[in-house]
Design a protein around this motif. Structure first.
Motif, mmCIF file in Angstrom:
data_model
loop_
_atom_site.group_PDB
_atom_site.id
_atom_site.type_symbol
_atom_site.label_atom_id
_atom_site.label_comp_id
_atom_site.label_asym_id
_atom_site.label_seq_id
_atom_site.Cartn_x
_atom_site.Cartn_y
_atom_site.Cartn_z
ATOM 1 N N TYR A 51 0.814 -1.088 -0.180
ATOM 2 C CA TYR A 51 0.154 0.069 -0.053
ATOM 3 C C TYR A 51 0.645 1.366 -0.011
ATOM 4 N N VAL A 52 0.581 2.268 -0.726
ATOM 5 C CA VAL A 52 1.385 3.268 -0.943
ATOM 6 C C VAL A 52 1.721 4.173 0.337
ATOM 7 N N GLY A 53 0.773 4.241 1.183
ATOM 8 C CA GLY A 53 0.992 4.777 2.262
ATOM 9 C C GLY A 53 2.210 4.121 3.221
ATOM 10 N N TYR A 103 18.176 0.217 0.676
ATOM 11 C CA TYR A 103 17.103 -0.526 1.350
ATOM 12 C C TYR A 103 15.992 -1.073 0.785
ATOM 13 N N ASN A 104 15.686 -2.255 0.542
ATOM 14 C CA ASN A 104 14.596 -2.898 -0.231
ATOM 15 C C ASN A 104 13.122 -2.449 0.889
ATOM 16 N N ILE A 105 12.170 -2.140 0.123
ATOM 17 C CA ILE A 105 10.985 -2.033 0.802
ATOM 18 C C ILE A 105 9.992 -2.818 0.118
ATOM 19 N N GLY A 106 9.176 -3.715 1.106
ATOM 20 C CA GLY A 106 8.320 -4.462 0.320
ATOM 21 C C GLY A 106 6.885 -4.926 1.190
ATOM 22 N N GLY A 107 5.723 -5.343 0.522
ATOM 23 C CA GLY A 107 4.488 -5.315 1.241
ATOM 24 C C GLY A 107 4.334 -6.804 2.072
ATOM 25 N N ALA A 108 5.002 -7.765 1.725
ATOM 26 C CA ALA A 108 4.855 -9.090 2.088
ATOM 27 C C ALA A 108 3.368 -9.564 1.781
ATOM 28 N N SER A 109 3.219 -9.350 0.775
ATOM 29 C CA SER A 109 1.891 -9.590 0.171
ATOM 30 C C SER A 109 1.886 -10.212 -1.360
ATOM 31 N N GLU A 110 2.312 -11.188 -1.461
ATOM 32 C CA GLU A 110 2.648 -11.822 -2.829
ATOM 33 C C GLU A 110 1.268 -12.086 -3.643
ATOM 34 N N ARG A 111 0.723 -11.766 -4.855
ATOM 35 C CA ARG A 111 -0.413 -12.189 -5.346
ATOM 36 C C ARG A 111 -0.292 -12.490 -6.692
ATOM 37 N N THR A 112 -0.786 -13.402 -7.295
ATOM 38 C CA THR A 112 -0.911 -13.487 -8.702
ATOM 39 C C THR A 112 -1.723 -12.653 -9.396
ATOM 40 N N ASN A 113 -1.667 -11.976 -10.568
ATOM 41 C CA ASN A 113 -2.485 -11.165 -11.311
ATOM 42 C C ASN A 113 -3.903 -11.535 -11.035
ATOM 43 N N LEU A 114 -3.887 -12.725 -11.340
ATOM 44 C CA LEU A 114 -5.388 -13.307 -11.322
ATOM 45 C C LEU A 114 -6.145 -13.155 -10.144
ATOM 46 N N LEU A 133 2.166 -1.964 7.481
ATOM 47 C CA LEU A 133 1.153 -2.080 8.269
ATOM 48 C C LEU A 133 -0.216 -2.422 7.662
ATOM 49 N N MET A 134 -0.475 -2.210 6.356
ATOM 50 C CA MET A 134 -1.809 -2.521 5.851
ATOM 51 C C MET A 134 -1.693 -3.889 4.952
ATOM 52 N N THR A 135 -2.756 -4.825 5.622
ATOM 53 C CA THR A 135 -2.706 -5.998 4.918
ATOM 54 C C THR A 135 -3.078 -5.873 3.623
ATOM 55 N N PHE A 136 -2.963 -6.767 2.516
ATOM 56 C CA PHE A 136 -3.582 -6.557 1.275
ATOM 57 C C PHE A 136 -4.974 -6.682 1.081
ATOM 58 N N GLU A 137 -5.803 -7.419 1.896
ATOM 59 C CA GLU A 137 -7.059 -7.426 1.876
ATOM 60 C C GLU A 137 -7.672 -5.973 2.485
ATOM 61 N N GLY A 143 -5.960 -3.001 2.285
ATOM 62 C CA GLY A 143 -5.680 -1.974 1.378
ATOM 63 C C GLY A 143 -6.334 -1.976 0.018
ATOM 64 N N ILE A 144 -6.534 -3.222 -0.588
ATOM 65 C CA ILE A 144 -7.389 -3.184 -1.684
ATOM 66 C C ILE A 144 -8.794 -2.817 -1.617
ATOM 67 N N GLN A 145 -9.607 -3.317 -0.498
ATOM 68 C CA GLN A 145 -10.716 -2.698 -0.350
ATOM 69 C C GLN A 145 -10.912 -1.149 -0.244
ATOM 70 N N GLN A 146 -9.946 -0.637 0.649
ATOM 71 C CA GLN A 146 -9.656 0.826 0.689
ATOM 72 C C GLN A 146 -9.649 1.374 -0.748
ATOM 73 N N THR A 147 -8.546 0.730 -1.394
ATOM 74 C CA THR A 147 -8.593 1.449 -2.808
ATOM 75 C C THR A 147 -9.561 1.232 -3.698
ATOM 76 N N ILE A 148 -10.193 0.009 -3.506
ATOM 77 C CA ILE A 148 -11.499 -0.123 -4.534
ATOM 78 C C ILE A 148 -12.182 1.132 -4.220
ATOM 79 N N THR A 149 -12.675 1.365 -2.743
ATOM 80 C CA THR A 149 -13.730 2.322 -2.301
ATOM 81 C C THR A 149 -13.300 3.740 -2.982
#
Ligand code: NAD
Ligand code: DAU
Length: 340
Positions: free
Chosen positions: A222-224, A243-254, A300-304, A306-312
Motif C-alpha cells: 500500500y502506497v501509504g 534499502y529494500n521495501i516490500g509489502g509481504a503480500s505476494e499475489r498472482t495477477n489473477l 502495516l496494511m494487509t493486502f485485504e 488495502g485493496i478494499q480501501q483502494t477500490i472504495t
C-alpha cells in the motif's frame, strides 16, 4: 541523520510522489516541499489539489534533465534533501518506446546528481524499484545483495540510474541512499497500471485484459506504507546504503483481479486473457529484513484491507480517473502551463 526542513521532491505530481507530499505535509507541517515535475502524461496536479495552495508547498513545472532549471532551484533554495521520484514508470511504454526512459530515468538522474554535487546538498535519495533485480522463480526473495538483472528497458534505465547514484557517492562523496520498493497500489495511481486499470474497467463493465496466464506474481505494498518507509529512511537511514521495501503480500495477477471483481460484484466473464508482455517478469518478492532490523519498519496494511480501501477510493473518485481516461485533465494543464 539529515535536518530535512526543505525537501526537493521530483515527480511529485505522479502517484507515489503526490502521496508522499500529502503524507509529509500532514505529518511535518513545518517542512517545506518544492515539487519539480514536468507534468508528463501521468503528472496530474489534481493529485495535489488539497495542498497545492499551501505556502510551504511550491510547484515548479520543469524537467529533471534540464540542467539550468535544476541548478536554478538548487542555487536559490536551501534544500536539505532531494528525493527523486521523477521517472517514466510504465513497463509497457518502455517496450514501445525506450528512448524517453533513457533520457528521463538515466540522464535526468545524472543531472540531479550533478546539481546536488555542485550545491553540496546534504542527502540525495533515489527512488528505485525491485525490477532492477530481474525475475524470481517460485522460491526465494530479492535482497540488497541480489545482482542487478533488469529485463525491460524501464528496469534497465532504473538500474543504470542506481549505478550512477553509486558512482557519485564513490567518486564525489555525495551522500546518497537508494530505495527499492515493490509494486505500490492506492489512491492517485494512473489507470494504466494493473490495479487502477482493472478497477476502473470493471466499474464501467469493460473487459479486463490479463497478460499471458495471469500467474505472474507481484509483492503488493500500500502506497501509504511506502511513504512511511521513506519517512523513516529520510530521517534515520544511513548514507551510502540501499534499502529494500516490500509489502509481504505476494499475489498472482489473477488473484488480484478476482478480488476486485468480487468486491465490485462484477462477473468473471469480464476477464480477457491477452497476448503476454514481452520479457514479462514472472515473480517479484522482497526481503526487507534490513529495513526491519535496522530502522524498525514494516508494512502495516494487509493486502485485504488495502485493496478494499483502494477500490472504495476509485469508486468514490470516479471524476478523477474519468478526467484522465477522457484526456480532459491534459487539455486543462496545457491551457494553464502550456505544452512545454
Ligand atoms: P508516475 O508515473 O505515477 O509518476 C511519475 C511522475 O514523474 C509524474 O508526475 C511525471 O510528470 C514526472 N516526470 C516524468 N518525467 C519527468 C521529468 N523528465 N522531469 C520531471 N518530472 C518528470 O510514477 P510512480 O508510480 O509514482 O513512480 C514514482 C517513482 O517510484 C518512479 O521513480 C518509479 O520508478 C518508482 N517506483 C514505482 C513503483 C510503483 O509500483 N509505482 C514501485 C517502485 C518504485
Ligand atoms: O515492481 C515495481 C514496479 O511495479 C515499478 O517499478 C513500476 O514503475 C510499476 O509500473 C510496476 O511495474 P509492473 O510491470 O509490475 O506493473 P503493472 O501494473 O504494469 O503490471 C503488474 C502486473 O500485471 C504485471 O505482471 C503485468 C500485469 N498486467 C498489467 C497490465 C497493465 C496485466 O496482466 N494486464 C494489464 O493490462
Amino acid at each position: 541523520m539529515v535536518e530535512a526542513k526543505t525537501i526537493l521532491v521530483t515527480g511529485g505530481c505522479g502517484f507515489i510522489g503526490s502521496n508522499f507530499i500529502h503524507y509529509m505535509l500532514g505529518k511535518y507541517p513545518s517542512y517545506r516541499i518544492i515539487n519539480l515535475d514536468k507534468l508528463t502524461y501521468c503528472g496530474n496536479l489534481d493529485n495535489l489539489c488539497e495542498v497545492v495552495q499551501q505556502p510551504n508547498c511550491t510547484f515548479v513545472k520543469g524537467d529533471i534533465a534540464d540542467r539550468e532549471r535544476v541548478r536554478g532551484i538548487l542555487h536559490d533554495e536551501r534544500v536539505g534533501v532531494i528525493i527523486n521520484f521523477a521517472a517514466e514508470s510504465h513497463v509497457d511504454r518502455s517496450i514501445e518506446d525506450p528512448d524517453l526512459f533513457l533520457r528521463t530515468n538515466i540522464l535526468g538522474t545524472q543531472v540531479l546528481l550533478e546539481g546536488a554535487r555542485e550545491a553540496k546538498i546534504p542527502l540525495f535519495i533515489q527512488i528505485s524499484t525491485d525490477e532492477v533485480y530481474g525475475s524470481l522463480g517460485t522460491k526465494g526473495f530479492f535482497t540488497e545483495a541480489t545482482p542487478l538483472k533488469p529485463n525491460s528497458p524501464y528496469a534497465a534505465s532504473k538500474a543504470a540510474a542506481d549505478l550512477m547514484v553509486r558512482a557519485y557517492a564513490k567518486t564525489y562523496g555525495l551522500a546518497s541512499i537508494i530505495t527499492r520498493c515493490s509494486n505500490n497500489y492506492g489512491p492517485y495511481q494512473f489507470p494504466e497500471k494493473l490495479i487502477p486499470l482493472m478497477i476502473s474497467n470493471a466499474v464501467e463493465d469493460r473487459e479486463l485484459p490479463i497478460y499471458g496466464d495471469g500467474l505472474n506474481v507481484r509483492d503488493w505494498i500500500y502506497v501509504g506504507d511506502h511513504c512511511q518507509a521513506l519517512d523513516v529512511i529520510l530521517h534515520r537511514g544511513k548514507s551510502g546504503e540501499m534499502y529494500n521495501i516490500g509489502g509481504a503480500s505476494e499475489r498472482t495477477n489473477l488473484q488480484v483481479v478476482r478480488t476486485i471483481l468480487e468486491s465490485l460484484g462484477k462477473p468473471e466473464s469480464l476477464i480477457r486473457f491477452v497476448k503476454d508482455r514481452p520479457g514479462h517478469d514472472r515473480r517479484y518478492a522482497m526481503d526487507f529484513s534490513k529495513l526491519k532490523q535496522e530502522l524498525d519498519w514494516q508494512p502495516l496494511m494487509t493486502f485485504e484491507q488495502g485493496i478494499q480501501q483502494t477500490i472504495t477510493w476509485y469508486v468514490e473518485h470516479r471524476d478523477w480517473w474519468q478526467r484522465i481516461k477522457t484526456g480532459e485533465y491534459r487539455e486543462y494543464y496545457e491551457r494553464m502551463y502550456g505544452n512545454r
